[in-house]
Scaffold this motif. Structure first.
Motif, PDB file in Angstrom:
ATOM      1  N   LYS A  68       0.831  -1.214   0.000  1.00  0.00           N
ATOM      2  CA  LYS A  68       0.000   0.000   0.000  1.00  0.00           C
ATOM      3  C   LYS A  68       0.866   1.264   0.000  1.00  0.00           C
ATOM      4  CE  LYS A  68      -4.254  -1.869   1.945  1.00  0.00           C
ATOM      5  NZ  LYS A  68      -3.958  -3.291   2.035  1.00  0.00           N
ATOM      6  N   LEU A  69       1.949   1.206  -0.788  1.00  0.00           N
ATOM      7  CA  LEU A  69       2.843   2.359  -0.939  1.00  0.00           C
ATOM      8  C   LEU A  69       2.920   2.713  -2.409  1.00  0.00           C
ATOM      9  CD1 LEU A  69       5.766   1.210   1.400  1.00  0.00           C
ATOM     10  CD2 LEU A  69       4.064   2.966   1.910  1.00  0.00           C
ATOM     11  N   SER A  70       3.449   3.905  -2.707  1.00  0.00           N
ATOM     12  CA  SER A  70       3.575   4.283  -4.115  1.00  0.00           C
ATOM     13  C   SER A  70       4.775   3.566  -4.743  1.00  0.00           C
ATOM     14  CB  SER A  70       3.736   5.801  -4.250  1.00  0.00           C
ATOM     15  OG  SER A  70       4.981   6.213  -3.738  1.00  0.00           O
ATOM     16  N   TYR A  71       4.741   3.464  -6.056  1.00  0.00           N
ATOM     17  CA  TYR A  71       5.827   2.785  -6.793  1.00  0.00           C
ATOM     18  C   TYR A  71       7.203   3.395  -6.487  1.00  0.00           C
ATOM     19  CZ  TYR A  71       8.539   1.148 -10.792  1.00  0.00           C
ATOM     20  OH  TYR A  71       9.535   0.616 -11.582  1.00  0.00           O
ATOM     21  N   PRO A  72       7.349   4.742  -6.587  1.00  0.00           N
ATOM     22  CA  PRO A  72       8.693   5.286  -6.326  1.00  0.00           C
ATOM     23  C   PRO A  72       9.163   5.074  -4.886  1.00  0.00           C
ATOM     24  CG  PRO A  72       7.108   7.069  -6.702  1.00  0.00           C
ATOM     25  CD  PRO A  72       6.428   5.793  -7.055  1.00  0.00           C
ATOM     26  N   THR A  73       8.243   5.010  -3.928  1.00  0.00           N
ATOM     27  CA  THR A  73       8.645   4.753  -2.531  1.00  0.00           C
ATOM     28  C   THR A  73       9.279   3.367  -2.416  1.00  0.00           C
ATOM     29  OG1 THR A  73       6.805   6.110  -1.760  1.00  0.00           O
ATOM     30  CG2 THR A  73       7.821   4.688  -0.135  1.00  0.00           C
ATOM     31  N   ARG A  75      10.519   1.571  -4.946  1.00  0.00           N
ATOM     32  CA  ARG A  75      11.752   1.544  -5.738  1.00  0.00           C
ATOM     33  C   ARG A  75      12.925   2.183  -4.961  1.00  0.00           C
ATOM     34  NH1 ARG A  75      11.403   5.749  -9.431  1.00  0.00           N
ATOM     35  NH2 ARG A  75      12.279   6.740  -7.601  1.00  0.00           N
ATOM     36  N   ASN A  76      12.633   3.274  -4.247  1.00  0.00           N
ATOM     37  CA  ASN A  76      13.679   3.925  -3.448  1.00  0.00           C
ATOM     38  C   ASN A  76      14.185   3.009  -2.336  1.00  0.00           C
ATOM     39  OD1 ASN A  76      13.164   6.088  -5.061  1.00  0.00           O
ATOM     40  ND2 ASN A  76      12.151   7.327  -3.512  1.00  0.00           N
TER      41      ASN A  76
END
Lengths: 93, 181
Positions: A68-73, A75-76
């Motif tokens: 339930k997190l965004s893709y860039p979060t 990926r980081n």
């Protein structure tokens, strides 16, 4: 109770190594000096992330949905783990 | 604070989702700005005049958004070591502009629809606008940080430079097209 594998020496903060292994079935004991595999040297959260990542077939998109997190979060977070692994590899050489 | 929805929603929202929510917000801000006659000449200047067509209010926001997006994206390409996505920078930089709706919204209240120059109503609106701009800048910073995965001085310097260049570009473009509306 799940016990966490201690990685850092509480006295001097160096990376710990394995000195003794034990077989619970036949009581055999192996003594030596073994370095921990890089995976085991990572923090528990990072190890869990890697396991989840493999279970998600290496898809950051699926990981992001599951966490339930965004893709860039996500990926980081993976980038940080990769940097951590590279650092451990450099230190191990 | 950093993880809150108010200051850093991009931990959970990015990509197409942020673009869709941000675009709905952009249309709404433009419409309320049109009704209330609230002009946004970049982030630093707000003006009050019902003197233009709706499309000009819309353009003010689109130009401001695209301008900061281009500079943040270029900064990311030059400085980031990760393979970030264009859609994340595009969407999050648009979503970050949502607090700009506050000043036009307040101007919907009868008391603030028209006011005398240098009256307390005018200073109140300017104060609210200043706070909403600070909030927007914090959101833009977090959007850039998460989308391009930059840290430390690279992040701070490139963000500051992008903001300044974007502000200059927005002012130049808006000044050059004002007479057409």
């Amino acid at each position: 109770m799940n016990k966490n594998l201690p990685l850092i020496c509480p006295s001097c903060e160096s990376l710990l190594k394995v000195k003794q292994l034990h077989c619970e079935r036949c009581e055999t004991e192996v003594t030596g000096l073994y370095s921990l595999p890089i995976m085991s040297q990572l923090a528990m959260d990072d190890q869990k992330f890697i396991l989840d990542f493999v279970k998600a077939s290496g898809s950051l998109k699926v990981m992001a949905q599951n966490m339930k997190l965004s893709y860039p979060t996500v990926r980081n977070r993976l980038d940080d783990i990769i940097n951590g692994i590279n650092k451990l590899e450099r230190n191990g050489q | 604070m950093d993880n809150s929805y108010l200051m850093n929603p991009f931990i959970r929202i990015a990509g197409y989702k942020s673009l869709l929510i941000g675009f709905a917000g952009l249309l709404l801000i433009s419409f309320i700005s049109y009704i209330t006659g609230t002009h946004f000449n970049g982030l630093l200047f707000v003006g009050f005049a019902k003197d233009s067509k709706f499309v000009y209010y819309l353009l003010e926001h689109i130009i401001g958004w695209i301008s900061i997006f281009i500079f943040l994206y270029l900064s990311g390409i030059i400085l980031s070591k990760t393979q970030f996505r264009l859609i994340d920078v595009l969407g999050t930089s648009l979503l970050a502009r949502l607090p700009l709706i506050i000043a036009p919204l307040i101007r919907l209240l009868p008391y603030f629809q028209s006011f005398v120059f240098q009256s307390w109503e005018m200073y109140f609106i300017y104060g609210v606008y200043l706070l909403s701009v600070i909030w927007t800048i914090v959101l833009l910073f977090n959007a850039f940080k998460i989308s391009c995965n930059l840290k430390n001085e690279r992040l701070i310097i490139s963000f500051a430079v992008s903001m300044i260049l974007s502000e200059i570009t927005t002012q130049l473009i808006l000044n050059s097209i004002t007479f057409k509306f």
